[in-house]
Structures are given as structure tokens and as C-alpha cells.
Motif scaffolding. Structure first.
Motif, PDB file in Angstrom:
ATOM      1  N   LEU A  36       0.841  -1.196   0.000  1.00 52.40           N
ATOM      2  CA  LEU A  36       0.000   0.000   0.000  1.00 52.40           C
ATOM      3  C   LEU A  36       0.877   1.247   0.000  1.00 52.40           C
ATOM      4  CD1 LEU A  36      -2.967   0.936   0.169  1.00 52.40           C
ATOM      5  CD2 LEU A  36      -2.650   1.125   2.615  1.00 52.40           C
ATOM      6  N   GLY A  37       0.666   2.114  -0.956  1.00 55.63           N
ATOM      7  CA  GLY A  37       1.460   3.329  -1.078  1.00 55.63           C
ATOM      8  C   GLY A  37       2.667   3.162  -1.976  1.00 55.63           C
ATOM      9  N   GLN A  38       3.007   1.941  -2.337  1.00 59.01           N
ATOM     10  CA  GLN A  38       4.145   1.688  -3.212  1.00 59.01           C
ATOM     11  C   GLN A  38       3.712   1.232  -4.597  1.00 59.01           C
ATOM     12  OE1 GLN A  38       6.359  -1.200  -1.044  1.00 59.01           O
ATOM     13  NE2 GLN A  38       6.895   0.204   0.597  1.00 59.01           N
ATOM     14  N   ASP A  39       2.577   0.546  -4.663  1.00 56.89           N
ATOM     15  CA  ASP A  39       2.055   0.027  -5.929  1.00 56.89           C
ATOM     16  C   ASP A  39       0.708   0.689  -6.202  1.00 56.89           C
ATOM     17  OD1 ASP A  39       1.470  -1.416  -8.182  1.00 56.89           O
ATOM     18  OD2 ASP A  39       1.291  -3.346  -7.174  1.00 56.89           O
ATOM     19  N   LEU A  40       0.563   1.259  -7.387  1.00 53.32           N
ATOM     20  CA  LEU A  40      -0.679   1.974  -7.713  1.00 53.32           C
ATOM     21  C   LEU A  40      -1.871   1.048  -7.905  1.00 53.32           C
ATOM     22  CD1 LEU A  40       0.648   4.713 -10.149  1.00 53.32           C
ATOM     23  CD2 LEU A  40      -0.028   4.967  -7.767  1.00 53.32           C
ATOM     24  N   LEU A  41      -1.644  -0.240  -8.096  1.00 49.50           N
ATOM     25  CA  LEU A  41      -2.737  -1.182  -8.300  1.00 49.50           C
ATOM     26  C   LEU A  41      -3.376  -1.636  -6.986  1.00 49.50           C
ATOM     27  CD1 LEU A  41      -1.179  -3.366 -11.125  1.00 49.50           C
ATOM     28  CD2 LEU A  41      -2.830  -1.513 -11.345  1.00 49.50           C
ATOM     29  N   VAL A  42      -2.735  -1.364  -5.863  1.00 45.37           N
ATOM     30  CA  VAL A  42      -3.265  -1.767  -4.557  1.00 45.37           C
ATOM     31  C   VAL A  42      -4.186  -0.670  -4.055  1.00 45.37           C
ATOM     32  CG1 VAL A  42      -2.680  -2.358  -2.189  1.00 45.37           C
ATOM     33  CG2 VAL A  42      -1.207  -3.117  -4.042  1.00 45.37           C
TER      34      VAL A  42
END
Length: 76
Positions: A36-42
Motif C-alpha cells: 500500500l502506497g508503493q504500488d498503484l494497483l493496490v
């Protein structure tokens, strides 16, 4: 100290406090996903959004208190 300088200092203080609280939440695995916060798909869940809002409120209040302390101690 001018108003713009206080504004910049306040935002830096609030960002540092926000980052520290976020690291605490991450350390205790309170978020639903590690990415969360690192990958835009999450996408954040409802509980994640509540934690983010709590973090924003806490960092704003603590930042205000710290700024008042800085103004009293160092800026006169």
C-alpha cells in the motif's frame, strides 16, 4: 521569521511526523497490504482509509504543537 518561512517549516514538520506515524503503522502491520502506497494497483480498504485519516489528524495536531514550541524556544 516571515509567514512564508513559517508555512514551509510547518509543512516540513507535519510531513516528518506523518512519515514517523506511517512507519509505526507499517511496523505493526496495521495496513491491509505491505505494498500500500508503493504500488498503484493496490487499493486501500476502509480500515486503511481510517488509519490514513487518523494519521493526518494526529500529524496536523502534533505539528501545530511542535511549531508553537519552536516559536517559543527559538523564534522571538
Amino acid at each position: 521569521m516571515g509567514g512564508f518561512s513559517k508555512f514551509i517549516l510547518y509543512n516540513v514538520v507535519v510531513y516528518i511526523i506523518y512519515w514517523i506515524i506511517d512507519r509505526i503503522f507499517t511496523f505493526f502491520n496495521l495496513y491491509s497490504s505491505n505494498k500500500l502506497g508503493q504500488d498503484l494497483l493496490v487499493m486501500p480498504t476502509d480500515s486503511d482509509l481510517k488509519l490514513i485519516i487518523i494519521n493526518i489528524i494526529l500529524s496536523t495536531i502534533i505539528g501545530f504543537i511542535v511549531m508553537k514550541w519552536i516559536e517559543r524556544k527559538f523564534i522571538q
